[in-house]
Design an enzyme around this catalytic site. Structure first.
Site, PDB file in Angstrom:
ATOM      1  N   SER A 149      12.260   3.084  39.665  1.00  6.91           N
ATOM      2  CA  SER A 149      11.720   2.480  40.767  1.00  6.91           C
ATOM      3  C   SER A 149      11.539   3.388  42.146  1.00  6.91           C
ATOM      4  O   SER A 149      10.655   2.896  42.855  1.00  6.91           O
ATOM      5  CB  SER A 149      12.489   1.530  41.583  1.00  6.91           C
ATOM      6  OG  SER A 149      12.517   0.250  40.325  1.00  6.91           O
ATOM      7  N   THR A 155      16.345   2.879  38.475  1.00  4.18           N
ATOM      8  CA  THR A 155      17.068   2.700  37.230  1.00  4.18           C
ATOM      9  C   THR A 155      16.052   2.441  36.291  1.00  4.18           C
ATOM     10  O   THR A 155      15.102   1.717  36.174  1.00  4.18           O
ATOM     11  CB  THR A 155      17.907   1.455  37.497  1.00  4.18           C
ATOM     12  OG1 THR A 155      18.814   1.406  38.684  1.00  4.18           O
ATOM     13  CG2 THR A 155      18.533   1.351  36.350  1.00  4.18           C
TER      14      THR A 155
HETATM   15  C1  LIG Z   1      16.975  -1.373  40.578  1.00  8.79           C
HETATM   16  C2  LIG Z   1      16.049  -0.516  40.695  1.00  8.79           C
HETATM   17  N1  LIG Z   1      15.074  -0.885  39.913  1.00  8.79           N
HETATM   18  C3  LIG Z   1      14.121   0.046  39.153  1.00  8.79           C
HETATM   19  O1  LIG Z   1      14.377   1.361  39.351  1.00  8.79           O
HETATM   20  C4  LIG Z   1      13.388  -0.667  37.964  1.00  8.79           C
HETATM   21  C5  LIG Z   1      12.233   0.173  37.735  1.00  8.79           C
HETATM   22  N2  LIG Z   1      14.310  -0.959  36.893  1.00  8.79           N
HETATM   23  C6  LIG Z   1      14.765  -2.149  36.539  1.00  8.79           C
HETATM   24  O2  LIG Z   1      14.262  -2.974  36.987  1.00  8.79           O
HETATM   25  C7  LIG Z   1      15.889  -2.193  35.550  1.00  8.79           C
HETATM   26  C8  LIG Z   1      15.416  -2.258  34.238  1.00  8.79           C
HETATM   27  C9  LIG Z   1      16.258  -2.344  33.146  1.00  8.79           C
HETATM   28  C10 LIG Z   1      17.293  -1.153  33.141  1.00  8.79           C
HETATM   29  C11 LIG Z   1      18.167  -1.285  32.016  1.00  8.79           C
HETATM   30  N3  LIG Z   1      19.258  -2.464  32.291  1.00  8.79           N
HETATM   31  C12 LIG Z   1      19.383  -3.486  31.517  1.00  8.79           C
HETATM   32  O3  LIG Z   1      18.831  -3.532  30.427  1.00  8.79           O
HETATM   33  C13 LIG Z   1      20.397  -4.485  32.062  1.00  8.79           C
HETATM   34  N4  LIG Z   1      20.631  -5.653  30.693  1.00  8.79           N
HETATM   35  C14 LIG Z   1      19.165  -0.186  32.014  1.00  8.79           C
HETATM   36  O4  LIG Z   1      20.130  -0.049  32.911  1.00  8.79           O
HETATM   37  O5  LIG Z   1      18.851   0.598  31.301  1.00  8.79           O
HETATM   38  C15 LIG Z   1      15.877   0.051  42.087  1.00  8.79           C
HETATM   39  O6  LIG Z   1      14.857  -0.571  42.432  1.00  8.79           O
HETATM   40  O7  LIG Z   1      16.569   0.853  42.397  1.00  8.79           O
END
Ligand SMILES: C[C@@H](NC(=O)[C@@H](C)NC(=O)CCCC[C@H](NC(=O)C[NH3+])C(=O)[O-])C(=O)O
Length: 351
Positions: free
Chosen positions: A62, A303
């Site tokens: 992100s 993430t």
């Molecule tokens: C929170 C973070 N958001 C991001 O970076 C975006 C791109 N990532 C997500 O929404 C997490 C996707 C799943 C990851 C997976 N998790 C799962 O599959 C959970 N069941 C993993 O951890 O690899 C931000 O904005 O800081």
């Protein structure tokens, strides 16, 4: 206020704790004026036994949202769109609610459901089913709008990848150019970010990079090497590849007005508290964190399967830090890694 010196022993202690909690490796780079600190430990490639180093590229997740925001805010400055106009004025296909504005998307206040909640409910099966898939923006948006919204437009902060997928579609629709070209011409090239790329839907990283390992929901199972994937499930919400040096340079450039005119920078950095004690905030595609020594830092977290990232700068761009641990689906590692912010900006040790 002058910042305390960074605590390098603090960064090393945090990285060590992150590894004890399951990260194969970790890296941190602090740029403090002209002084550079590079700290790394553990493995960049578990199978080959390659050691981690702080110059390796990785998937930033992100943190990509801040790059997308800079492109969009440059278009605002060029008069191509208005932050407070309905997003539907600039999209090929209307969102279900005309009241959603461009600003709502940038500040996660649109209420649009986050399709990744369903897509990754089961972490590894969800990942395996999309890792080689290529989605159109519209397919991802349709996954979201099949759900009721989380809130009325503007009524609440509810983080959603859907917002930045809509913004990627919007930027391409307005300019007729792919996001890759926009990132390259407006950010990567002008800043000389030679270790940053947007290669969607190619699955491989080039040059020197860290491999990433996603943990299964059943934590007794082995880590899964998740390095190669299209990241098509995220695109303009999470598919940028970069390095600690380039992210530090990017965020310093953002806050010192190298990429945005004053009006657009002010809008991007106008933060709204998003947690009870107000230590965490969100502006436009930008996170704010108030640290224990009273300084607020600006940047983004990331993430993506196999990689946790923290990339933040002081408001004046004089000190910036990027930290990465090459695992995911491990909340303990993620929150431990956040301790590098305190060490880098407040000089504290996590003892
Ligand atoms: C929170 C973070 N958001 C991001 O970076 C975006 C791109 N990532 C997500 O929404 C997490 C996707 C799943 C990851 C997976 N998790 C799962 O599959 C959970 N069941 C993993 O951890 O690899 C931000 O904005 O800081």
């Amino acid at each position: 206020p002058t910042l305390p010196d960074p605590s390098l022993t603090g960064v090393l202690a945090v990285q060590k704790q992150a590894m004890a909690a399951g990260a194969p490796g970790a890296l941190t780079r602090i740029d403090s004026g002209a002084t550079v600190h590079k700290l790394s430990m553990g493995k960049a490639d578990r199978a080959a036994g390659t050691v981690m180093d702080a110059d390796r590229r990785f998937r930033v997740g992100s943190v990509s949202k801040s790059f997308t925001t800079v492109v969009l805010m440059q278009l605002v400055a060029e008069g191509r769109l208005d932050l407070d106009a309905p997003a539907n004025d600039y999209l090929p296909r209307a969102l279900p609610d005309d009241r959603i504005t461009v600003r709502h998307l940038l500040s996660h206040r649109s209420g649009l459901w986050d399709y990744t909640n369903d897509m990754f409910y089961h972490t590894v099966p969800g990942f395996e089913s999309v890792r080689n898939k290529v989605f159109t923006y519209q397919e991802l948006i349709d996954l979201s709008t099949a759900h009721a919204p989380a809130n009325e437009p503007g009524a609440a902060y509810s983080y959603s990848n859907t917002n930045f997928v809509v913004l990627g579609q919007m930027i391409e629709h307005i300019t007729g150019l792919p996001m890759a070209t926009q990132y390259e011409q407006r950010i990567f090239k002008p800043l000389g970010l030679r270790n940053t790329s947007y290669v969607h839907p190619r699955t491989t990283l080039t040059g020197s990079y860290a491999r990433g390992y996603v943990r299964d929901d059943d934590t007794t199972l082995p880590l899964v090497d998740s390095t190669e994937q299209t990241v098509s499930w995220a695109q303009s919400a999470g598919a940028v590849i970069s390095s600690s040096s380039d992210l530090n340079r990017f965020f310093a450039a953002v806050v010192t007005g190298k990429l945005l005119a004053p009006e657009q920078l002010r809008e991007m950095m106008s933060m709204v508290p998003v947690n009870a004690d107000g230590t965490q905030s969100y502006g436009l595609g930008l996170r704010g964190r108030e640290l224990s020594c009273g300084v607020t830092v600006y940047g983004h977290t990331g993430t993506v399967q196999g990689y946790y990232t923290y990339a933040f700068t002081t408001a004046d761009g004089k000190r910036r830090m990027t930290s990465m641990a090459n695992t995911s689906n491990n909340g303990t590692v993620n929150s431990i890694l956040g301790g590098t912010l305190e060490a880098a900006f407040c000089g504290t040790d996590p003892t």
